[in-house]
Motif scaffolding. Structure first.
Motif, PDB file in Angstrom:
ATOM      1  N   THR A 209       0.825  -1.202   0.000  1.00 48.10           N
ATOM      2  CA  THR A 209       0.000   0.000   0.000  1.00 48.10           C
ATOM      3  C   THR A 209       0.866   1.262   0.000  1.00 48.10           C
ATOM      4  OG1 THR A 209      -0.015   0.143   2.398  1.00 48.10           O
ATOM      5  CG2 THR A 209      -1.731  -1.195   1.379  1.00 48.10           C
ATOM      6  N   ASN A 210       0.221   2.371  -0.337  1.00 51.17           N
ATOM      7  CA  ASN A 210       0.910   3.661  -0.281  1.00 51.17           C
ATOM      8  C   ASN A 210       1.390   3.945   1.140  1.00 51.17           C
ATOM      9  OD1 ASN A 210       0.213   3.812  -2.925  1.00 51.17           O
ATOM     10  ND2 ASN A 210      -1.193   5.533  -2.708  1.00 51.17           N
ATOM     11  N   ASP A 211       0.552   3.555   2.107  1.00 48.31           N
ATOM     12  CA  ASP A 211       0.893   3.794   3.506  1.00 48.31           C
ATOM     13  C   ASP A 211       2.176   3.049   3.887  1.00 48.31           C
ATOM     14  OD1 ASP A 211      -0.019   4.831   6.195  1.00 48.31           O
ATOM     15  OD2 ASP A 211       0.171   2.699   6.638  1.00 48.31           O
ATOM     16  N   GLU A 212       2.292   1.833   3.380  1.00 47.94           N
ATOM     17  CA  GLU A 212       3.489   1.045   3.651  1.00 47.94           C
ATOM     18  C   GLU A 212       4.746   1.739   3.120  1.00 47.94           C
ATOM     19  OE1 GLU A 212       2.034  -2.934   2.555  1.00 47.94           O
ATOM     20  OE2 GLU A 212       4.160  -3.477   2.550  1.00 47.94           O
TER      21      GLU A 212
ATOM     22  N   ARG B  93       1.549   8.868   0.777  1.00 46.14           N
ATOM     23  CA  ARG B  93       0.462   8.295   1.572  1.00 46.14           C
ATOM     24  C   ARG B  93      -0.889   8.805   1.078  1.00 46.14           C
ATOM     25  NH1 ARG B  93       2.337   8.898   6.478  1.00 46.14           N
ATOM     26  NH2 ARG B  93       2.750   6.690   6.837  1.00 46.14           N
TER      27      ARG B  93
ATOM     28  N   SER C 157      -2.529   3.903  -6.623  1.00 46.93           N
ATOM     29  CA  SER C 157      -1.551   3.014  -6.039  1.00 46.93           C
ATOM     30  C   SER C 157      -0.156   3.377  -6.550  1.00 46.93           C
ATOM     31  CB  SER C 157      -1.884   1.571  -6.414  1.00 46.93           C
ATOM     32  OG  SER C 157      -0.721   0.775  -6.303  1.00 46.93           O
TER      33      SER C 157
ATOM     34  N   ASP D 235      -9.183  -6.728  -1.688  1.00 39.28           N
ATOM     35  CA  ASP D 235      -7.852  -6.201  -1.992  1.00 39.28           C
ATOM     36  C   ASP D 235      -7.630  -6.219  -3.502  1.00 39.28           C
ATOM     37  OD1 ASP D 235      -7.592  -8.898  -2.378  1.00 39.28           O
ATOM     38  OD2 ASP D 235      -6.354  -9.224  -0.592  1.00 39.28           O
TER      39      ASP D 235
ATOM     40  N   ARG E 293     -13.009  -0.264   2.710  1.00 42.84           N
ATOM     41  CA  ARG E 293     -11.945  -0.041   3.687  1.00 42.84           C
ATOM     42  C   ARG E 293     -12.504  -0.010   5.108  1.00 42.84           C
ATOM     43  NH1 ARG E 293      -9.903   6.316   3.807  1.00 42.84           N
ATOM     44  NH2 ARG E 293     -11.848   7.271   4.494  1.00 42.84           N
TER      45      ARG E 293
ATOM     46  N   ARG F 115      -7.988  -2.180   7.411  1.00 45.09           N
ATOM     47  CA  ARG F 115      -7.643  -2.609   6.043  1.00 45.09           C
ATOM     48  C   ARG F 115      -7.925  -1.454   5.092  1.00 45.09           C
ATOM     49  NH1 ARG F 115     -12.869  -6.091   6.175  1.00 45.09           N
ATOM     50  NH2 ARG F 115     -14.346  -4.571   5.393  1.00 45.09           N
ATOM     51  N   ASN F 116      -7.146  -1.443   4.005  1.00 41.49           N
ATOM     52  CA  ASN F 116      -7.255  -0.337   3.051  1.00 41.49           C
ATOM     53  C   ASN F 116      -8.368  -0.537   2.044  1.00 41.49           C
ATOM     54  OD1 ASN F 116      -5.076   1.202   4.067  1.00 41.49           O
ATOM     55  ND2 ASN F 116      -3.681  -0.301   3.171  1.00 41.49           N
TER      56      ASN F 116
ATOM     57  N   GLU G 230      -8.522  -0.976  -4.335  1.00 43.50           N
ATOM     58  CA  GLU G 230      -8.022   0.195  -5.065  1.00 43.50           C
ATOM     59  C   GLU G 230      -8.974   0.441  -6.218  1.00 43.50           C
ATOM     60  OE1 GLU G 230      -4.081  -0.892  -6.138  1.00 43.50           O
ATOM     61  OE2 GLU G 230      -3.447  -0.917  -4.045  1.00 43.50           O
TER      62      GLU G 230
END
Length: 577
Positions: free
Chosen positions: A2-5, A37, A42, A454, A479, A484-485, A488
Motif C-alpha cells: 500500500t501507499n501507507d506502507e 500516503r 496506487s 484487496d 476499507r 484494512r485499506n 483500489e
DNA sequence: GCCGTTTTCGGCCCGACTGTTTTCAGTCG
C-alpha cells in the motif's frame, strides 16, 4: 503493497538520517512520504511505469522515486538497509514515546546500546539514562512514564471517537469563567477520518487559569506537559492538546492551528506577495518595515477573527474541510468556492439494517427511530446472502420476498416514506448476489463489496454500476480505518460510468469506514456521479453518524445538489423510477 | 533531497515548551 506502507518506510528513512544529524534530507523524505500516503492512485502500480511516473508525485524527486521503484521491485532498499545496520533500533516504537525523537534514539543507542522499548525501559529503571550527557533525572522519569502509552496502540484515533472527546473538552472550556471562546482546531476541525490528537484552542486573558482548569479536567487521565500558554493531557487513550491565546489573536491562532500545513504555506505566500506577514498572531503590514523577520513586526491588520485573516489577503473565509491545499485558495480568489451542504440538507437515509439480517432492531423500530431523528424517508436495506455474509445473516431470494409484505405493512403505518430495499453483494467478478426479478420488486438496491477486498476493484464495481436494478454502490472500497485499506479504485472511471448510468456512489458514514473518502468524492462529483450519504445503521442510535458523512462530503466539495438524499421523497421516487 | 512568475543554486516554517543547560538542543505541532 500500500501507499501507507511505502510512506512508512520513507519516514523510517527520514528518522534514521535525522538520528545521524543529516540536515534537510529528513524533511524531504517526510514530505515525500506524506504525499505518497495521500496519493489517490496506487504508487506500487505507478512504480511499474518507472521512476518518472513516481517522480510525478509532488515533492518526490528522482532520488526518492528510484528508491521507491527499488522497493517495489526487490522488496528492499539497499541504502535503508545500510542505515538500519548502522543504527539497528526499533525506530517507530522508540519515537512513539513522548519526548523521544530520532536524535534521542541515536544518542541512546550510541551511549547505552538501546534498541527496543524493553531496552529503554530497563535503562530508565536502572537509572542509566540520567548518566548520559544532556539527559537528567527528569527526562528519565518522563521516558519511563511514556513507555506504557507508547506500547498501547499508537494508532491514530477514529474521528468518530475523537469528535465526542473533543466536543466534551471544548464545552468544558467554554463553561469556564476565564474563557471567552473555545474551538476545536487541527485535523479534527477539518474532519479528517482519523486524527493523531485532539487540538483545542481557547481565548482568555488569564492563560494560567485556563491551563490549570484544563489539567484538572475530570476526564483527563494523565498530564503530559503544562506550560503557561499550552498544555497536553491524555484522555481515553487520546492525546488532547490545549493552546490558550489572547482574545485579540483568537482568529489568527484558530486559522494557524487548523491548518493544513500546506494550506497555510500557500496562504502565507499569498500574504508575502502583498507585503504582508501572516502567522498565529495575526496579519501584519510589513511594507515599511526594515526587519520583517521579527514575529510581530509591522502594523497588525487582522487577527481577531478568521474571516478577518482571509479578508486581509483578499479572500472569503474558507471552510476548514476544504483547507487541504487542493485548489481551495484559487477557488476562493475567483469566487468559486462551493456552497457546501450541511447536515440540515440531508433528509433521508437509504442504507439501514434490521433484525431480519444483522441489525439489532425491528423494521418498525428502525422506522420510528428515523422519524424521531427527523428524516423524511429511509430505505430498509438488509443484507442479501452472498460472498462475505457469514453465519447466515444474509437473506436469500425467498427471504427477501417473505420480508417484503412486512416491510410494506410498516410503511403503510409510518409517518415517513419507507422504501423497500436490499443490500446486495458484489462478487469479485462484479455479479450481484440477488436475482434480477427479485431486485425488480424492490424500490432501492444498494450493492456493496464485502469480501475479496484487496487489489484493483474498478472492473468489479463498474460491472455493478451497469446492473439495471442497482441504484447505489455501498462503501465502494470496503476499507476499514486502521484495519484494512480495501479495494483500489480508479475513481475517475468508476464515477464517469456511474454518471452515465445514474447510479449513486455512497459515502458510508460509519466512523470505521467513511468510504468514499473526501478526495474520491471530489473526483466523483467532478465526473458528474450522484453521491448518497448513508449511515448503514444497524441500530437507531447510529442515525447520528450521518454528520460524519456530511463532513466527508464537504471534504469532497459537495453541494446539496450533488447529493441524492438532499432531495425530498417524491424526487427520490422519481430518481428510482 | 526537493524545488523555482524570486530561482537550475541556495535556500529550506517557526514558535513554545522542556530539560539541560551557562546560551542551547531536541521535540512537537
Amino acid at each position: 503493497m500500500t501507499n501507507d506502507e511505502i510512506a512508512t518506510l520513507l519516514e523510517e528513512f527520514a528518522d534514521l538520517l535525522e538520528a545521524q544529524d543529516v540536515e534537510y534530507k529528513p524533511r524531504a523524505y517526510r514530505r515525500a512520504a506524506e504525499n505518497i500516503r495521500d496519493h489517490p492512485e496506487s504508487v506500487e502500480t505507478l512504480a511499474a511505469d518507472g521512476e518518472d511516473a513516481v517522480a510525478s508525485i509532488d515533492r518526490v524527486g528522482d532520488a526518492i522515486a528510484s528508491k521507491v521503484v527499488e522497493y517495489v521491485e526487490t522488496g528492499t532498499i539497499e541504502e535503508l538497509d545500510e542505515l538500519r545496520a548502522e543504527l539497528p533500533v526499533e525506530m517507530d516504537a522508540l519515537t512513539s514515546v513522548d519526548g523521544v525523537g530520532p536524535k534521542t534514539v541515536g544518542t541512546l543507542y550510541e551511549e547505552l546500546g538501546i534498541e527496543t522499548l524493553d531496552d529503554l525501559e530497563a535503562a530508565a529503571e536502572a537509572g542509566d539514562i540520567q548518566e548520559v550527557s544532556g539527559f537528567g533525572a527528569k527526562t528519565e522519569a518522563n521516558i519511563l512514564d511514556g513507555i506504557d502509552f507508547a506500547r498501547q496502540a499508537h494508532e491514530r484515533s477514529l474521528l468518530g471517537a475523537a469528535i465526542p472527546q473533543g466536543e466534551a473538552v471544548r464545552d468544558y472550556l467554554r463553561d469556564l469563567p476565564t474563557v471567552e471562546r473555545a474551538e476545536l482546531a487541527g485535523s479534527i476541525r477539518r474532519w479528517r477520518p482519523t486524527v493523531g490528537d485532539v487540538d483545542v484552542l481557547a481565548a482568555s486573558e488569564d492563560a494560567q487559569a485556563v491551563v490549570d482548569s484544563f489539567t484538572d479536567w475530570p476526564e483527563a487521565d494523565d498530564v503530559i506537559e503544562a506550560g503557561t500558554g499550552k498544555a497536553s493531557v491524555r484522555a481515553g487513550g487520546v492525546r488532547v492538546d490545549l493552546r490558550v491565546v489572547a482574545p485579540e489573536a483568537f482568529g489568527s491562532a484558530l486559522q494557524y492551528f487548523t491548518g493544513s500545513w500546506d494550506h497555510n504555506v500557500t496562504l502565507r505566500n499569498r500574504a508575502i506577495e502583498r507585503e504582508l506577514k501572516m502567522n498565529e498572531y495575526g496579519v501584519f503590514d510589513v511594507s515599511d518595515v526594515e526587519n520583517p523577520d521579527s514575529k510581530r513586526a509591522g502594523e497588525r491588520v487582522a487577527g481577531v477573527t478568521e474571516e478577518e485573516m482571509y479578508d486581509a489577503v483578499g479572500l472569503p473565509w474558507i471552510p476548514p474541510e476544504l483547507r487541504e491545499d487542493r485548489g481551495e485558495i484559487v477557488a476562493a480568489a475567483e469566487g468559486d468556492l462551493p456552497e457546501l451542504l450541511t447536515a440540515a440538507d440531508v433528509c433521508g437515509d437509504l442504507h439501514v439494517h434490521t433484525d431480519w439480517s444483522d441489525g439489532t432492531e425491528s423494521i418498525r423500530s428502525m422506522v420510528e427511530g428515523a422519524t424521531r431523528f427527523g428524516h423524511d424517508y429511509i430505505a430498509i436495506t438488509d443484507h442479501a446472502t452472498g460472498p462475505g455474509m457469514v453465519g447466515g445473516v444474509g437473506l436469500d431470494d425467498a427471504d427477501i420476498r417473505e420480508q417484503l409484505p412486512d416491510l410494506r405493512a410498516v410503511a403503510d403505518d409510518a409517518d415517513i416514506t419507507v422504501f423497500a430495499g436490499i443490500e446486495a453483494n458484489i462478487a469479485t467478478d462484479g455479479s450481484v448476489s440477488v436475482a434480477g426479478d427479485v431486485l425488480a420488486e424492490l424500490d432501492f438496491v444498494v450493492a456493496s463489496p464485502h469480501a475479496g477486498l484487496d487489489g484493483d476493484g474498478t472492473d468489479r464495481l463498474v460491472a455493478a454500476v451497469k446492473h439495471p436494478e442497482v441504484d447505489a454502490i455501498g462503501h465502494p472500497t470496503g476499507r476499514r480505518l486502521n484495519e484494512r485499506n480495501g479495494l483500489e479504485i480508479d475513481i475517475d472511471r468508476l464515477a464517469s460510468v456511474a454518471a452515465a448510468h445514474d447510479t449513486a456512489l455512497e459515502i458510508n458514514a460509519t466512523p470505521q469506514r467513511l468510504d468514499l473518502a473526501g478526495r474520491a468524492v471530489k473526483t466523483a462529483i467532478d465526473a458528474g456521479a450522484p453521491i448518497v450519504i448513508n449511515t448503514d445503521a444497524h441500530r437507531t442510535s447510529s442515525y447520528e453518524f450521518v454528520r460524519y458523512g456530511v463532513h466527508t462530503a464537504r471534504r469532497g466539495w459537495a453541494t446539496p445538489g450533488d447529493v441524492l438524499n438532499t432531495r425530498d421523497s417524491g424526487e427520490i421516487a422519481s430518481f428510482l423510477g
